[in-house]
Write a protein that holds these residues in place. Structure first.
Motif, PDB file in Angstrom:
ATOM      1  N   LYS A 150       0.808  -1.226   0.000  1.00  0.00           N
ATOM      2  CA  LYS A 150       0.000   0.000   0.000  1.00  0.00           C
ATOM      3  C   LYS A 150       0.843   1.280   0.000  1.00  0.00           C
ATOM      4  O   LYS A 150       0.312   2.362  -0.254  1.00  0.00           O
ATOM      5  N   SER A 166      -7.876  -0.948   3.882  1.00  0.00           N
ATOM      6  CA  SER A 166      -8.547  -0.932   2.591  1.00  0.00           C
ATOM      7  C   SER A 166      -7.533  -1.238   1.481  1.00  0.00           C
ATOM      8  O   SER A 166      -6.360  -0.883   1.579  1.00  0.00           O
ATOM      9  N   ASN A 212      -6.126  -0.352  -1.302  1.00  0.00           N
ATOM     10  CA  ASN A 212      -5.782   0.723  -2.228  1.00  0.00           C
ATOM     11  C   ASN A 212      -4.428   1.295  -1.832  1.00  0.00           C
ATOM     12  O   ASN A 212      -4.017   1.171  -0.675  1.00  0.00           O
ATOM     13  N   SER A 251     -10.568   4.443  -1.707  1.00  0.00           N
ATOM     14  CA  SER A 251     -10.720   3.048  -1.276  1.00  0.00           C
ATOM     15  C   SER A 251     -11.422   2.226  -2.354  1.00  0.00           C
ATOM     16  O   SER A 251     -12.198   2.747  -3.145  1.00  0.00           O
ATOM     17  N   GLU A 268     -15.801   2.719   4.837  1.00  0.00           N
ATOM     18  CA  GLU A 268     -15.171   1.911   5.875  1.00  0.00           C
ATOM     19  C   GLU A 268     -15.981   1.920   7.172  1.00  0.00           C
ATOM     20  O   GLU A 268     -16.845   2.771   7.388  1.00  0.00           O
ATOM     21  N   HIS A 296      -6.529  12.359   2.138  1.00  0.00           N
ATOM     22  CA  HIS A 296      -6.785  10.934   2.023  1.00  0.00           C
ATOM     23  C   HIS A 296      -7.896  10.791   1.000  1.00  0.00           C
ATOM     24  O   HIS A 296      -8.519  11.782   0.655  1.00  0.00           O
TER      25      HIS A 296
END
Ligand code: TXA
Ligand code: MG
Length: 324
Positions: free
Chosen positions: A55, A142, A144, A150, A179, A230
């Motif tokens: 990630k 997640s 990604n 995500s 999430e 994010h």
């Protein structure tokens, strides 16, 4: 290149292949009801290191550990009465509880970033069955690249991480789409560390007490992963748009009247009927589609801040935050 297995068509193959891959210390793309996870054995340091590397995730950001049920969770963490009540009401489901870690629990400190607490969640459906079969908790952020949008489908996982992992399990689109909600109980009070797929109001109703929001304190201190920027698409993000400029992408909610809509590069409605659960389920996929339209900016119309709207607005603020 990742192998794909459709879990609805081949559930036994999926469990057997996934268990073998996890036992080899390799992360897999795992469907859950919230988003797709990048899952690995939470007791195996090499496996957890591969999650962070795959990630590009900072190591100070702890991972959620997924369990098959409350009984399994109790072997790894210490439950206070309120946390247990929430677990009984909402597991399996989109709720993560941050709890004191049991000494000698076996969860590797790399998964918890060395904290003496652990974030635990029991996912619905296939993920829970896989954990039961595998017999150990799965650490799973997640699926990604860190900081990006995500993944809510196997295709999203494939596009982002397909070259870097060996197996993706496919269960179609994640039904919740954002999430899990993260809650920590301290001194008998519930604190919301991250709004998510379980509405705060539902948690308050079951607990019979308010869920404390952080008041101005940096979210980075509460949940180390909650960096400001994010969920970032390639395009710039503009919130609370009442008008859209020619060539911008428009993501709206509930058929609002937005001036200039006819000149937008693409128009996507998260929920024409104004249903926040439907909007949450569409959110990340629509962000990727708007990004893929080539527009330099994605304009969002405003979204009510109640129910799942709290989680949606949290993700949108982060997507709009200044990039590093
Ligand atoms: O729905 C979800 O929660 C998804 C699926 C895959 O289960 N997972 C997920 O993981 O969103 P991730 O890594 O993207 O987010 C984990 C969040 C981070 O913000 C992290 O800081 C917080 O959980 N967290 C984990 N353990 C914690 C702890 N011990 N104390 C405080 N925050 C914690
Ligand atoms: Mg994430």
């Amino acid at each position: 290149m990742a192998r794909h297995i459709d879990i609805l068509q081949y559930p036994e193959t999926a469990i057997a292949t996934a268990s073998a891959t996890l036992a080899d210390g390799l992360p897999i793309g795992l469907p859950t009801e919230t988003v797709y996870g990048l899952a690995a054995d939470a007791t195996n340091p090499a496996a957890i290191t591969r999650i962070y590397e795959t990630k590009g995730r900072p190591r100070f950001n702890p991972l959620i550990c997924h369990m098959s049920d409350l009984a399994m969770a109790e072997r790894y963490a210490i439950f206070d009465p309120i946390s247990r009540k929430l677990a009984e009401a909402f597991w399996p489901g989109p709720l993560t509880l941050v709890l004191p870690l049991r000494p000698e629990s076996g969860i590797h400190p790399l998964a918890t970033a060395g904290l003496d607490t652990v974030g635990i969640r029991v996912p619905q459906g296939f993920a829970g069955e896989l954990i039961r079969a595998f017999g150990r908790p799965l650490a799973a952020p997640s699926a990604n690249t860190s900081g990006k949008i995500s993944a809510t489908s196997a295709d999203h996982v494939h596009d982002d991480l397909g070259e870097r992992i060996s197996l993706i399990l496919d269960a179609g689109a994640s039904i919740v789409g954002v999430e899990s909600t993260i809650v920590k109980v301290e001194d008998g009070e519930m604190r919301l560390l991250r709004p998510g797929g379980l509405a705060a109001e539902e948690i308050e109703r079951v607990a019979g007490q308010p869920l404390k929001r952080k008041n101005g304190a940096s979210p980075a201190i509460e949940a180390p992963g909650m960096l400001a920027s994010h969920y970032a698409p390639g395009a710039a993000v503009r919130l609370d748009a009442t008008a859209v400029l020619p060539g911008e992408a428009l993501i709206r909610f509930g058929r609002p009247d937005i001036a200039g809509t006819e000149n937008a590069a693409i128009v996507l409605d998260l929920s024409p009927a104004g249903d926040l659960s439907e909007a949450a389920a569409n959110l990340f996929d629509f962000m990727k589609r708007a990004d893929g339209s080539g527009a330099a900016t994605i304009a969002f119309s405003s979204i009510p801040d109640e129910g799942l709207g709290e989680a949606i607005n949290d993700r949108l603020r982060r997507a709009a935050a200044p990039r590093e």
